[in-house]
Design a protein around this motif. Structure first.
Motif, PDB file in Angstrom:
ATOM      1  N   ARG A 174       0.825  -1.204   0.000  1.00 51.03           N
ATOM      2  CA  ARG A 174       0.000   0.000   0.000  1.00 51.03           C
ATOM      3  C   ARG A 174       0.861   1.257   0.000  1.00 51.03           C
ATOM      4  O   ARG A 174       1.984   1.256   0.499  1.00 51.03           O
ATOM      5  CB  ARG A 174      -0.922   0.037   1.232  1.00 51.03           C
ATOM      6  CG  ARG A 174      -1.985  -1.054   1.255  1.00 51.03           C
ATOM      7  CD  ARG A 174      -2.830  -0.949   2.506  1.00 51.03           C
ATOM      8  NE  ARG A 174      -3.882  -1.958   2.538  1.00 51.03           N
ATOM      9  CZ  ARG A 174      -4.724  -2.135   3.549  1.00 51.03           C
ATOM     10  NH1 ARG A 174      -4.630  -1.339   4.615  1.00 51.03           N
ATOM     11  NH2 ARG A 174      -5.637  -3.067   3.500  1.00 51.03           N
ATOM     12  N   TRP A 175       0.298   2.330  -0.566  1.00 47.63           N
ATOM     13  CA  TRP A 175       0.905   3.653  -0.499  1.00 47.63           C
ATOM     14  C   TRP A 175       0.281   4.417   0.659  1.00 47.63           C
ATOM     15  O   TRP A 175      -0.927   4.331   0.886  1.00 47.63           O
ATOM     16  CB  TRP A 175       0.658   4.424  -1.795  1.00 47.63           C
ATOM     17  CG  TRP A 175       1.392   3.886  -2.978  1.00 47.63           C
ATOM     18  CD1 TRP A 175       0.912   3.024  -3.918  1.00 47.63           C
ATOM     19  CD2 TRP A 175       2.740   4.187  -3.357  1.00 47.63           C
ATOM     20  NE1 TRP A 175       1.876   2.758  -4.862  1.00 47.63           N
ATOM     21  CE2 TRP A 175       3.002   3.462  -4.549  1.00 47.63           C
ATOM     22  CE3 TRP A 175       3.746   4.984  -2.820  1.00 47.63           C
ATOM     23  CZ2 TRP A 175       4.227   3.522  -5.200  1.00 47.63           C
ATOM     24  CZ3 TRP A 175       4.962   5.049  -3.456  1.00 47.63           C
ATOM     25  CH2 TRP A 175       5.206   4.330  -4.633  1.00 47.63           C
ATOM     26  N   GLU A 176       1.094   5.195   1.363  1.00 43.27           N
ATOM     27  CA  GLU A 176       0.568   6.033   2.434  1.00 43.27           C
ATOM     28  C   GLU A 176       1.110   7.452   2.298  1.00 43.27           C
ATOM     29  O   GLU A 176       2.249   7.665   1.903  1.00 43.27           O
ATOM     30  CB  GLU A 176       0.898   5.456   3.810  1.00 43.27           C
ATOM     31  CG  GLU A 176       2.366   5.208   4.064  1.00 43.27           C
ATOM     32  CD  GLU A 176       2.618   4.603   5.430  1.00 43.27           C
ATOM     33  OE1 GLU A 176       1.736   4.711   6.306  1.00 43.27           O
ATOM     34  OE2 GLU A 176       3.695   4.020   5.623  1.00 43.27           O
ATOM     35  N   ASN A 177       0.271   8.406   2.626  1.00 42.14           N
ATOM     36  CA  ASN A 177       0.624   9.822   2.590  1.00 42.14           C
ATOM     37  C   ASN A 177       1.281  10.183   3.912  1.00 42.14           C
ATOM     38  O   ASN A 177       0.681  10.025   4.972  1.00 42.14           O
ATOM     39  CB  ASN A 177      -0.647  10.649   2.366  1.00 42.14           C
ATOM     40  CG  ASN A 177      -0.407  12.146   2.458  1.00 42.14           C
ATOM     41  OD1 ASN A 177       0.715  12.611   2.636  1.00 42.14           O
ATOM     42  ND2 ASN A 177      -1.471  12.911   2.335  1.00 42.14           N
ATOM     43  N   ILE A 178       2.528  10.679   3.857  1.00 41.24           N
ATOM     44  CA  ILE A 178       3.212  11.015   5.115  1.00 41.24           C
ATOM     45  C   ILE A 178       3.633  12.486   5.172  1.00 41.24           C
ATOM     46  O   ILE A 178       4.643  12.822   5.777  1.00 41.24           O
ATOM     47  CB  ILE A 178       4.417  10.096   5.374  1.00 41.24           C
ATOM     48  CG1 ILE A 178       5.412  10.140   4.220  1.00 41.24           C
ATOM     49  CG2 ILE A 178       3.970   8.672   5.604  1.00 41.24           C
ATOM     50  CD1 ILE A 178       6.693   9.415   4.575  1.00 41.24           C
ATOM     51  N   GLY A 179       2.844  13.341   4.539  1.00 44.01           N
ATOM     52  CA  GLY A 179       3.078  14.763   4.761  1.00 44.01           C
ATOM     53  C   GLY A 179       3.505  15.528   3.530  1.00 44.01           C
ATOM     54  O   GLY A 179       3.627  14.984   2.432  1.00 44.01           O
ATOM     55  N   LYS A 180       3.757  16.816   3.738  1.00 48.15           N
ATOM     56  CA  LYS A 180       4.070  17.728   2.652  1.00 48.15           C
ATOM     57  C   LYS A 180       5.571  17.923   2.484  1.00 48.15           C
ATOM     58  O   LYS A 180       6.358  17.700   3.396  1.00 48.15           O
ATOM     59  CB  LYS A 180       3.405  19.089   2.897  1.00 48.15           C
ATOM     60  CG  LYS A 180       1.891  19.054   2.804  1.00 48.15           C
ATOM     61  CD  LYS A 180       1.308  20.449   2.940  1.00 48.15           C
ATOM     62  CE  LYS A 180      -0.206  20.430   2.800  1.00 48.15           C
ATOM     63  NZ  LYS A 180      -0.773  21.800   2.904  1.00 48.15           N
ATOM     64  N   MET A 181       5.929  18.386   1.293  1.00 52.13           N
ATOM     65  CA  MET A 181       7.307  18.720   0.988  1.00 52.13           C
ATOM     66  C   MET A 181       7.704  20.016   1.691  1.00 52.13           C
ATOM     67  O   MET A 181       6.865  20.867   1.968  1.00 52.13           O
ATOM     68  CB  MET A 181       7.476  18.898  -0.522  1.00 52.13           C
ATOM     69  CG  MET A 181       7.246  17.621  -1.310  1.00 52.13           C
ATOM     70  SD  MET A 181       8.654  16.532  -1.215  1.00 52.13           S
ATOM     71  CE  MET A 181       9.830  17.455  -2.178  1.00 52.13           C
ATOM     72  N   PRO A 182       9.007  20.202   1.945  1.00 51.31           N
ATOM     73  CA  PRO A 182       9.434  21.389   2.692  1.00 51.31           C
ATOM     74  C   PRO A 182       9.646  22.623   1.837  1.00 51.31           C
ATOM     75  O   PRO A 182       9.713  23.727   2.361  1.00 51.31           O
ATOM     76  CB  PRO A 182      10.760  20.946   3.301  1.00 51.31           C
ATOM     77  CG  PRO A 182      11.307  19.964   2.313  1.00 51.31           C
ATOM     78  CD  PRO A 182      10.105  19.237   1.766  1.00 51.31           C
ATOM     79  N   GLY A 183       9.811  22.498   0.513  1.00 53.80           N
ATOM     80  CA  GLY A 183      10.129  23.650  -0.321  1.00 53.80           C
ATOM     81  C   GLY A 183       9.786  23.369  -1.765  1.00 53.80           C
ATOM     82  O   GLY A 183       8.877  22.590  -2.049  1.00 53.80           O
ATOM     83  N   PRO A 184      10.509  23.989  -2.743  1.00 60.62           N
ATOM     84  CA  PRO A 184      10.276  23.681  -4.155  1.00 60.62           C
ATOM     85  C   PRO A 184      10.349  22.172  -4.383  1.00 60.62           C
ATOM     86  O   PRO A 184      11.229  21.500  -3.861  1.00 60.62           O
ATOM     87  CB  PRO A 184      11.424  24.408  -4.863  1.00 60.62           C
ATOM     88  CG  PRO A 184      11.775  25.531  -3.946  1.00 60.62           C
ATOM     89  CD  PRO A 184      11.569  24.982  -2.564  1.00 60.62           C
ATOM     90  N   ASN A 185       9.416  21.643  -5.168  1.00 57.12           N
ATOM     91  CA  ASN A 185       9.282  20.195  -5.172  1.00 57.12           C
ATOM     92  C   ASN A 185       9.136  19.560  -6.551  1.00 57.12           C
ATOM     93  O   ASN A 185       8.734  18.417  -6.654  1.00 57.12           O
ATOM     94  CB  ASN A 185       8.084  19.786  -4.309  1.00 57.12           C
ATOM     95  CG  ASN A 185       6.769  20.259  -4.883  1.00 57.12           C
ATOM     96  OD1 ASN A 185       6.726  21.273  -5.560  1.00 57.12           O
ATOM     97  ND2 ASN A 185       5.701  19.534  -4.624  1.00 57.12           N
ATOM     98  N   THR A 186       9.443  20.289  -7.626  1.00 58.52           N
ATOM     99  CA  THR A 186       9.468  19.650  -8.939  1.00 58.52           C
ATOM    100  C   THR A 186      10.895  19.632  -9.453  1.00 58.52           C
ATOM    101  O   THR A 186      11.683  20.542  -9.189  1.00 58.52           O
ATOM    102  CB  THR A 186       8.572  20.401  -9.944  1.00 58.52           C
ATOM    103  OG1 THR A 186       9.080  21.721 -10.139  1.00 58.52           O
ATOM    104  CG2 THR A 186       7.147  20.478  -9.442  1.00 58.52           C
ATOM    105  N   ASP A 187      11.202  18.567 -10.207  1.00 60.08           N
ATOM    106  CA  ASP A 187      12.563  18.363 -10.726  1.00 60.08           C
ATOM    107  C   ASP A 187      13.594  18.454  -9.611  1.00 60.08           C
ATOM    108  O   ASP A 187      14.696  18.974  -9.781  1.00 60.08           O
ATOM    109  CB  ASP A 187      12.884  19.369 -11.841  1.00 60.08           C
ATOM    110  CG  ASP A 187      12.055  19.107 -13.086  1.00 60.08           C
ATOM    111  OD1 ASP A 187      11.967  17.938 -13.480  1.00 60.08           O
ATOM    112  OD2 ASP A 187      11.501  20.062 -13.651  1.00 60.08           O
ATOM    113  N   ILE A 188      13.207  17.957  -8.441  1.00 58.36           N
ATOM    114  CA  ILE A 188      14.094  17.897  -7.289  1.00 58.36           C
ATOM    115  C   ILE A 188      14.800  16.545  -7.303  1.00 58.36           C
ATOM    116  O   ILE A 188      14.381  15.622  -8.005  1.00 58.36           O
ATOM    117  CB  ILE A 188      13.283  18.106  -5.991  1.00 58.36           C
ATOM    118  CG1 ILE A 188      14.168  18.519  -4.831  1.00 58.36           C
ATOM    119  CG2 ILE A 188      12.469  16.873  -5.639  1.00 58.36           C
ATOM    120  CD1 ILE A 188      13.381  18.983  -3.627  1.00 58.36           C
TER     121      ILE A 188
END
Length: 430
Positions: A403-417
């Motif tokens: 299963r996949w689980e959501n464990i929170g948000k990214m801390p900053g810019p989050n594309t092509d990281i």
């Protein structure tokens, strides 16, 4: 050194007064505790040494239930003598971080619980979260905004100081700033870790063709310092580090390896048993591919069974649990004359040269970062191809439950990281 020999190495180093080797061996035990606990040598571990490992904040395990099971196995190897030591050993198990389901298994064990005598602390301030030395590090990245003037590529490095911030369930990741890339921000770059140092390679600093980079920097976490290295021979972005040019850290020089059969971008690459696997990506006409092949810097390309789904701008990581294999997740795929989000996930078995379906993602992760930590696959950030909305979430795949689980948000810019595992000294992890 492996899970079956590390305890012997530690005993040897301690007996002959070799502190450096002893530290390396004990760190290996902590990083691979679950696997080490299944070895025969683990059953002969002295109680005081086992207790030292259990009390360490650097001990890595999928959950505290796995730590508890290891103690039970050790006790059951010689219950007549070891039941008397169980109570003290159980002080090293952090029961307060178990789920209710996990704690039910604890209550159901066949050993007499009264001998264990464990108890929960009066409040959570009395308990310590395990913080393994191998931290999940995010490097650079971009943020989506229709107004290019407001888009700010990042120089920042973030790291996950802890994966558990609440009782029982994973609620969020505790992100902290590690530092900044020297000089210029980067996205669509490459990162890699070699001999404990982080390499940040190429990428883009902004959005025109002339903003592509070939510069290379190396970060030493022990010294908390950066070093500018020799430039690559080509400007590169949206690439994989293990595929392109060959770098020698001894001479600080780059050399060309055997070229790929065709030009690729937005592909994924990773190592398994010393071999380089490359999946998908865009061809020169920007069509998403289904290809999977082995690449050797001298012999070139060997084609393998193709994926059932085409994809680019995706992630690929090696999982050793739950059947194991090379997992490909996220990205985009072709849909007639345009792209759409690829939610399907697959896993490749190199022994049978075949693919099987994996639990699909619930939301898109295009241009995301990925890493495997403590046997679980993390997919971090990215965006949605349909509306170019940023995916500000971190999802984790648990091979045991599939299963996949959501464990929170990214801390900053989050594309092509980009993400990696990097061993950080204690003073940087505080």
């Amino acid at each position: 050194m492996d899970a079956h020999s590390c305890l012997d190495v530690a005993s040897f180093a301690q007996a002959y007064g070799m502190p450096g080797l002893l530290e390396e061996a004990e760190d290996f035990v902590l990083r691979n505790f679950q696997e080490v606990s299944t070895s025969l040598k683990f059953l002969d571990l002295p109680a005081d040494k086992l207790l030292d490992f259990l009390h360490s904040d650097g001990l890595c395990a999928p959950s505290e239930l796995a730590v508890f099971r290891a103690v039970v196995v050790w006790v059951e190897a010689n219950p007549a003598e070891r039941l008397a030591q169980a109570q003290e050993l159980m002080t090293g198990v952090r029961f307060q971080f178990m789920t209710f389901k996990e704690f039910r298994e604890v209550r159901a064990i066949n050993l007499p619980l009264k001998e264990f005598g464990f108890s929960l602390p009066e409040n959570l301030d009395q308990c310590r979260i395990r913080r393994p030395k191998d931290a999940l590090v995010l490097v650079g990245g971009d943020q989506l905004d229709p107004d290019l003037g407001k888009r700010l590529p990042s120089r920042q490095l973030w790291f996950a100081n802890s994966l558990r911030t609440g009782t029982g369930l994973v609620k969020a990741m505790d992100w902290r700033i590690l530092g900044e890339i020297p000089e210029k921000p980067r996205f669509r770059h490459g990162v890699g870790v070699m001999q404990g140092r982080l390499y940040v390679i190429g990428g883009c600093e902004f959005y025109t063709k002339t903003d592509t980079l070939k510069s290379v920097y190396r970060y030493d976490p022990m010294q908390d310092s950066w070093q500018r290295l020799a430039d690559m021979q080509e400007y590169r972005s949206n690439f994989s580090v293990v595929v392109v040019e060959d770098y020698s850290p001894v001479s600080d020089t780059w050399s060309f390896a055997k070229p790929l059969d065709q030009a690729l971008s937005g592909h994924a690459a990773t190592l398994l048993d010393g071999e380089i696997f490359i999946s998908g990506g865009f061809d020169c006409r920007y069509q998403c591919l289904t290809s999977m092949f082995l690449y050797h810097p001298e012999r070139g390309t060997t084609y393998l069974a193709e994926m059932s789904q085409d994809r680019a701008q995706h992630c690929m990581e090696v999982l050793h649990h739950g059947g194991g294999g090379l997992c490909v997740v996220g990205g985009v795929c072709n849909l007639r004359t345009f792209y759409t989000d690829q939610l399907a996930c697959e896993v490749y078995d190199p022994v049978s040269d075949s693919w099987r379906a994996l639990t699909p993602l619930a939301i898109p992760h295009v241009g995301a970062a990925s890493v495997v930590l403590e046997g679980k696959l993390y997919v971090l950030g990215g965006y949605c191809q349909e509306d170019y909305r940023e995916t500000r979430l971190v999802h984790r795949y648990e091979p045991i439950t599939q299963r996949w689980e959501n464990i929170g948000k990214m801390p900053g810019p989050n594309t092509d990281i980009r993400a990696c595992l990097l061993r950080l000294p204690a003073h940087l992890r505080q």
